[in-house]
Scaffold this motif. Structure first.
Motif, short mmCIF file in Angstrom:
data_model
loop_
_atom_site.label_atom_id
_atom_site.label_comp_id
_atom_site.label_asym_id
_atom_site.label_seq_id
_atom_site.Cartn_x
_atom_site.Cartn_y
_atom_site.Cartn_z
N GLU A 92 1.87 19.01 -2.45
CA GLU A 92 1.89 18.18 -3.65
C GLU A 92 2.73 16.93 -3.44
O GLU A 92 2.36 15.83 -3.84
CB GLU A 92 2.45 18.99 -4.81
N TYR A 93 3.89 17.08 -2.78
CA TYR A 93 4.84 15.97 -2.69
C TYR A 93 5.83 16.23 -1.57
O TYR A 93 6.16 17.37 -1.28
CB TYR A 93 5.59 15.85 -4.03
N ILE A 94 6.32 15.15 -0.94
CA ILE A 94 7.37 15.24 0.07
C ILE A 94 8.51 14.35 -0.39
O ILE A 94 8.30 13.18 -0.71
CB ILE A 94 6.86 14.80 1.45
N ARG A 95 9.71 14.89 -0.41
CA ARG A 95 10.87 14.14 -0.91
C ARG A 95 12.10 14.42 -0.06
O ARG A 95 12.12 15.34 0.76
CB ARG A 95 11.15 14.52 -2.36
N VAL A 101 9.13 12.15 12.10
CA VAL A 101 8.82 10.99 11.26
C VAL A 101 7.38 10.55 11.46
O VAL A 101 6.70 10.17 10.50
CB VAL A 101 9.81 9.83 11.55
N ARG A 102 6.87 10.64 12.68
CA ARG A 102 5.50 10.22 12.95
C ARG A 102 4.47 11.08 12.21
O ARG A 102 3.32 10.68 12.05
CB ARG A 102 5.23 10.23 14.45
N GLN A 103 4.86 12.27 11.76
CA GLN A 103 3.95 13.18 11.08
C GLN A 103 4.01 13.09 9.55
O GLN A 103 3.27 13.78 8.86
CB GLN A 103 4.25 14.63 11.49
N LEU A 104 4.88 12.26 8.99
CA LEU A 104 5.06 12.22 7.54
C LEU A 104 3.77 11.88 6.79
O LEU A 104 3.43 12.52 5.80
CB LEU A 104 6.15 11.22 7.16
N LYS A 105 3.03 10.88 7.26
CA LYS A 105 1.80 10.48 6.57
C LYS A 105 0.75 11.59 6.64
O LYS A 105 0.13 11.93 5.64
CB LYS A 105 1.26 9.19 7.14
N ASP A 106 0.54 12.14 7.84
CA ASP A 106 -0.44 13.21 7.99
C ASP A 106 -0.08 14.42 7.13
O ASP A 106 -0.94 15.03 6.51
CB ASP A 106 -0.55 13.64 9.46
N LEU A 139 11.11 7.68 2.09
CA LEU A 139 10.42 8.24 3.26
C LEU A 139 9.27 7.34 3.69
O LEU A 139 9.01 7.19 4.88
CB LEU A 139 9.92 9.64 2.95
N GLU A 140 8.61 6.75 2.72
CA GLU A 140 7.53 5.82 3.04
C GLU A 140 8.06 4.60 3.79
O GLU A 140 7.47 4.16 4.78
CB GLU A 140 6.83 5.38 1.76
N LEU A 141 9.19 4.06 3.35
CA LEU A 141 9.80 2.93 4.05
C LEU A 141 10.17 3.30 5.48
O LEU A 141 9.93 2.55 6.42
CB LEU A 141 11.05 2.46 3.31
N SER A 195 0.85 -1.18 0.00
CA SER A 195 0.00 0.00 0.00
C SER A 195 0.90 1.24 0.00
O SER A 195 1.84 1.33 0.77
CB SER A 195 -0.91 -0.01 1.23
N ARG A 196 0.58 2.16 -0.88
CA ARG A 196 1.44 3.33 -1.07
C ARG A 196 0.82 4.56 -0.39
O ARG A 196 -0.39 4.68 -0.29
CB ARG A 196 1.61 3.64 -2.55
N ILE A 197 1.70 5.45 0.06
CA ILE A 197 1.30 6.76 0.52
C ILE A 197 1.65 7.69 -0.64
O ILE A 197 2.83 7.96 -0.88
CB ILE A 197 2.04 7.16 1.81
N PRO A 198 0.67 8.13 -1.42
CA PRO A 198 0.93 8.75 -2.72
C PRO A 198 1.88 9.95 -2.74
O PRO A 198 2.72 10.04 -3.62
CB PRO A 198 -0.46 9.18 -3.19
#
Length: 145
Positions: A123-126, A110-115, A39-41, A30-33
């Motif tokens: 638009e995007y986080i990199r 790191v706990r806030q990356l998804k939110d 960062l998702e990993l 499942s991806r976090i778009p």
């Protein structure tokens, strides 16, 4: 010359094998778009361990300070940066914080990356790009220029 050619061929074979495996993993998980794959990993690993995996972040050359990671947040519009609530996500305007056009560089928990990635203004986080030193010098590799 022939050894160099063989070396390049071997590297290409390894690259194809690794990239195919990563593509299959990316399609099945499942991806976090709006979140870059590295960062998702890190985020998924954080949710399992409840702490930042220092070995994983070091392997991926990520800048981690405590429980925060240095990222670039790309906003949809430049004007969105002014009205965005950075403090809601634990982002401080410290030495790591910087703005250029619609891109903000900051330390994000790191706990806030998804939110953060689910916010409609983003638009995007990199991961910020880093230079690769190709000269021998005392300072280039040290400061990651």
């Amino acid at each position: 010359m022939r050894i160099k050619y063989i070396y390049i061929c071997i590297l290409l074979l390894i690259w194809n094998a690794v990239s195919d495996r990563m593509q299959i993993h990316a399609e099945t998980s499942s991806r976090i778009p709006a979140l870059e794959y590295n960062l998702e990993l890190l985020y998924k690993d954080y949710t399992l361990l409840k702490k930042v995996n220092s070995r994983l972040s070091a392997d991926m050359n990520l800048v981690v300070v405590g429980e925060k990671i240095k990222v670039e947040v790309v906003f949809v519009n430049k004007d969105d940066i002014e009205r965005f609530g950075f403090s809601e996500y634990g982002i401080e305007k410290d030495d790591y914080f910087g703005v250029f056009n619609n891109i903000t560089q900051a330390l994000v928990p790191v706990r806030q990356l998804k939110d953060l990635s689910e916010n409609s203004l983003i638009e995007y986080i990199r991961v910020p790009p880093t230079g690769i030193p190709d000269v021998i010098s005392e300072g280039v590799a040290v400061i990651n220029a």
